[in-house]
Scaffold this motif. Structure first.
Motif, PDB file in Angstrom:
ATOM      1  N   GLY A  10      -7.529  -6.084  -9.144  1.00 55.71           N
ATOM      2  CA  GLY A  10      -6.445  -6.019  -8.788  1.00 55.71           C
ATOM      3  C   GLY A  10      -5.769  -7.732  -9.140  1.00 55.71           C
ATOM      4  N   LEU A  39      -9.427   0.659 -15.709  1.00 48.95           N
ATOM      5  CA  LEU A  39     -10.472   0.998 -14.680  1.00 48.95           C
ATOM      6  C   LEU A  39      -9.740   1.494 -13.414  1.00 48.95           C
ATOM      7  N   ALA A  63      -7.301  -5.580  -4.914  1.00 48.00           N
ATOM      8  CA  ALA A  63      -6.736  -4.355  -5.449  1.00 48.00           C
ATOM      9  C   ALA A  63      -6.602  -3.454  -4.248  1.00 48.00           C
ATOM     10  N   TYR A 136      -2.702   2.719   6.525  1.00 42.83           N
ATOM     11  CA  TYR A 136      -3.319   1.458   5.903  1.00 42.83           C
ATOM     12  C   TYR A 136      -4.321   0.981   6.733  1.00 42.83           C
ATOM     13  N   LYS A 140      -8.228  -0.445   6.046  1.00 45.70           N
ATOM     14  CA  LYS A 140      -8.737  -1.610   5.983  1.00 45.70           C
ATOM     15  C   LYS A 140      -9.702  -2.015   7.003  1.00 45.70           C
ATOM     16  N   HIS A 179       8.117  -5.165   0.507  1.00 40.22           N
ATOM     17  CA  HIS A 179       8.155  -5.725   1.932  1.00 40.22           C
ATOM     18  C   HIS A 179       9.311  -6.456   2.036  1.00 40.22           C
ATOM     19  N   LYS A 316       8.195  -6.730 -11.015  1.00 39.42           N
ATOM     20  CA  LYS A 316       7.642  -5.304 -10.521  1.00 39.42           C
ATOM     21  C   LYS A 316       8.376  -4.792  -9.571  1.00 39.42           C
TER      22      LYS A 316
HETATM   23  N1  LIG Z   1       1.655  -8.709  -0.284  1.00 41.50           N
HETATM   24  C1  LIG Z   1       1.289  -8.792   1.336  1.00 41.50           C
HETATM   25  O1  LIG Z   1       2.160  -9.446   1.969  1.00 41.50           O
HETATM   26  C2  LIG Z   1      -0.122  -8.622   1.779  1.00 41.50           C
HETATM   27  C3  LIG Z   1      -0.140  -9.083   3.074  1.00 41.50           C
HETATM   28  C4  LIG Z   1      -1.342  -8.858   3.640  1.00 41.50           C
HETATM   29  C5  LIG Z   1      -2.355  -8.456   2.939  1.00 41.50           C
HETATM   30  N2  LIG Z   1      -2.453  -8.237   1.739  1.00 41.50           N
HETATM   31  C6  LIG Z   1      -3.549  -7.533   0.723  1.00 41.50           C
HETATM   32  O2  LIG Z   1      -3.792  -8.478  -0.302  1.00 41.50           O
HETATM   33  C7  LIG Z   1      -4.324  -7.514  -1.431  1.00 41.50           C
HETATM   34  C8  LIG Z   1      -3.394  -7.588  -2.610  1.00 41.50           C
HETATM   35  O3  LIG Z   1      -1.984  -7.358  -2.287  1.00 41.50           O
HETATM   36  P1  LIG Z   1      -0.785  -7.641  -3.311  1.00 41.50           P
HETATM   37  O4  LIG Z   1       0.176  -7.940  -2.438  1.00 41.50           O
HETATM   38  O5  LIG Z   1      -1.234  -8.403  -4.382  1.00 41.50           O
HETATM   39  O6  LIG Z   1      -0.749  -5.974  -3.847  1.00 41.50           O
HETATM   40  P2  LIG Z   1      -0.050  -5.869  -5.522  1.00 41.50           P
HETATM   41  O7  LIG Z   1       0.688  -6.768  -6.020  1.00 41.50           O
HETATM   42  O8  LIG Z   1       0.426  -4.349  -5.131  1.00 41.50           O
HETATM   43  O9  LIG Z   1      -1.282  -5.447  -6.267  1.00 41.50           O
HETATM   44  C9  LIG Z   1      -2.362  -4.697  -6.274  1.00 41.50           C
HETATM   45  C10 LIG Z   1      -3.228  -4.555  -7.133  1.00 41.50           C
HETATM   46  O10 LIG Z   1      -4.181  -3.456  -7.048  1.00 41.50           O
HETATM   47  C11 LIG Z   1      -4.328  -2.919  -8.092  1.00 41.50           C
HETATM   48  N3  LIG Z   1      -4.387  -1.515  -7.922  1.00 41.50           N
HETATM   49  C12 LIG Z   1      -4.072  -0.360  -7.116  1.00 41.50           C
HETATM   50  N4  LIG Z   1      -4.478   0.941  -7.189  1.00 41.50           N
HETATM   51  C13 LIG Z   1      -5.666   0.711  -7.966  1.00 41.50           C
HETATM   52  C14 LIG Z   1      -6.364   1.386  -8.542  1.00 41.50           C
HETATM   53  N5  LIG Z   1      -6.474   2.887  -8.271  1.00 41.50           N
HETATM   54  N6  LIG Z   1      -7.538   1.114  -9.427  1.00 41.50           N
HETATM   55  C15 LIG Z   1      -7.423  -0.100 -10.087  1.00 41.50           C
HETATM   56  N7  LIG Z   1      -6.503  -1.288  -9.593  1.00 41.50           N
HETATM   57  C16 LIG Z   1      -5.694  -0.810  -8.494  1.00 41.50           C
HETATM   58  C17 LIG Z   1      -3.111  -3.010  -9.020  1.00 41.50           C
HETATM   59  O11 LIG Z   1      -3.292  -2.810 -10.311  1.00 41.50           O
HETATM   60  P3  LIG Z   1      -2.621  -2.498 -11.677  1.00 41.50           P
HETATM   61  O12 LIG Z   1      -1.393  -3.686 -11.643  1.00 41.50           O
HETATM   62  O13 LIG Z   1      -3.455  -2.739 -13.006  1.00 41.50           O
HETATM   63  O14 LIG Z   1      -2.009  -1.264 -11.277  1.00 41.50           O
HETATM   64  C18 LIG Z   1      -2.550  -4.320  -8.707  1.00 41.50           C
HETATM   65  O15 LIG Z   1      -3.206  -5.224  -9.568  1.00 41.50           O
HETATM   66  C19 LIG Z   1      -4.381  -6.229  -0.543  1.00 41.50           C
HETATM   67  O16 LIG Z   1      -5.632  -5.904  -0.272  1.00 41.50           O
HETATM   68  C20 LIG Z   1      -3.396  -6.342   0.388  1.00 41.50           C
HETATM   69  O17 LIG Z   1      -3.776  -5.411   1.554  1.00 41.50           O
HETATM   70  C21 LIG Z   1      -1.147  -8.350   0.955  1.00 41.50           C
END
Ligand SMILES: NC(=O)c1ccc[n+]([C@@H]2O[C@H](COP(=O)([O-])OP(=O)(O)OC[C@H]3O[C@@H](n4cnc5c(N)ncnc54)[C@H](OP(=O)(O)O)[C@@H]3O)[C@@H](O)[C@H]2O)c1
Length: 323
Positions: A10, A39, A63, A136, A140, A179, A316
């Motif tokens: 990710g 991938l 990811a 979700y 997790k 969000h 995005k």
């Molecule tokens: N954002 C928040 O407020 C928040 C809060 C708490 C926890 N988190 C956790 O932090 C982590 C990252 O979150 P984020 O906010 O950075 O999310 P994000 O910006 O949506 O990024 C998610 C990434 O996951 C990749 N991904 C999704 N489906 C995939 C698949 N099938 N195969 C390969 N790659 C895949 C995407 O790749 P591509 O871009 O290449 O499609 C993207 O780079 C997650 O586990 C989330 O639960 C986030």
């Protein structure tokens, strides 16, 4: 300078890209990342082949299928199944290929809806989840438990970090799947820009009552916590990551409105769900290990809005592909 081979799953996402920037700045030179088109982490045999070929020393799992209340409500199957597939494939391949360290990122929504506040790690699985994001959360929780089981059974350094709400550059600014913070930034900005002059800006309608209390952490602080977990052997399997302070959604909206410079009205649509009444992390466990956040909320919002302004042509907007 370090040559440790680190796979950031990710790495184009908000968290993954912040981790990549932080590690690169600290002199880690052997970073690998694959976009979902190169991938697909839902594909077990592709993930196994990738790990066999690459043999990473460390995996950071950033990811996931991520989104706000609306997206979680509308696409429960994708939020449950894709997250299970992605994390199961990564964790299992990492175990089989003898990866030395695995950092799994979860979320504060794994804790029960009505758990005492602030949320301690030990409250996991003590009562029911918030229904709007239980799909979700269940995925997790399974990831946390898989890492805990590996730690227990194989003595390997698999650790889970549970971030509070994150915000910052490279966030998702889509009206439907974002969000709360990026949604507010975009709504206030679009309303401000749709008016002839600033003083006639139309009202902005926001979800719920505005009364829920929430905590926000800048994604660069989150990346710092991930690097801290990488560079230190943490004593336990699960750590909260946050600031330890919260504010009401109404107060957050006022801060964002001021930062954006929207002079119109703010309207609360109470027909829309509020989610959990309060979600504040107890961050004392990671603090005792030696990590604390740095970026104050007001400064972080200003910086994020500045990033939004310079990236308006290409920020995005995640759309959900349902089968
Ligand atoms: N954002 C928040 O407020 C928040 C809060 C708490 C926890 N988190 C956790 O932090 C982590 C990252 O979150 P984020 O906010 O950075 O999310 P994000 O910006 O949506 O990024 C998610 C990434 O996951 C990749 N991904 C999704 N489906 C995939 C698949 N099938 N195969 C390969 N790659 C895949 C995407 O790749 P591509 O871009 O290449 O499609 C993207 O780079 C997650 O586990 C989330 O639960 C986030």
């Amino acid at each position: 300078m370090s040559n440790l081979k680190i796979f950031i799953a990710g790495h184009r996402g908000m968290v993954g890209s912040a981790v990549w920037r932080k590690l690169a700045a600290k002199g880690y030179t052997n970073l690998i990342g694959m976009g979902s088109k190169e991938l697909d982490l839902r594909d077990q045999s592709a993930v196994n082949s990738f790990f066999k070929a690459e043999q990473p020393d460390v995996v950071i799992d950033a990811a996931a299928r991520v989104g706000g209340i609306l997206a979680n409500n509308n696409y429960p199957y994708q939020f449950l199944m894709e997250n299970l597939q992605i994390q199961n494939n990564l964790i299992d391949a990492a175990l089989k290929e003898n990866v030395a360290k695995f950092i799994f990122l979860g979320s504060s929504c794994i804790y029960p809806k009505l758990a005492p506040q602030p949320l301690k790690e030990e409250y996991l699985l003590t009562s029911s989840l918030e229904p709007t994001n239980e799909w979700y959360a269940i995925a997790k929780i399974a990831g946390v438990k898989a890492c805990e089981a590996i730690r227990k059974q194989y003595g390997k350094d698999f650790v889970s970090l549970m971030p509070t709400n994150l915000y910052g550059p490279f966030d998702n600014f889509d009206y439907e799947t974002s969000h709360v913070m990026p949604a507010m930034i975009r709504k206030f900005h679009d309303a401000k820009n749709s008016a002839q002059d600033e003083k006639t800006a139309p009202p902005v309608t926001l979800w719920g009552s505005g009364s829920p209390m929430r905590e926000f952490l800048h994604v660069d602080d989150m990346a710092d916590a991930v690097v801290f977990a990488l560079e230190n052997q943490l004593a336990e399997h699960l750590y909260n990551v946050g600031t330890g302070t919260d504010l009401s959604i109404k107060d957050l909206a006022t801060l964002v409105q001021k930062t954006v410079g929207h002079l119109g009205e703010m309207v609360w649509d109470s027909s829309k769900p509020d989610g959990t009444p309060r979600k504040l992390m107890d961050v004392s466990k990671l603090q005792k290990e030696g990590w604390k956040y740095q970026i104050p909320l007001e400064e972080g919002i200003k910086e994020t809005y500045a990033w939004f302004l310079t990236n308006q042509a290409n920020f995005k907007q995640v759309k959900i592909d349902t089968l």
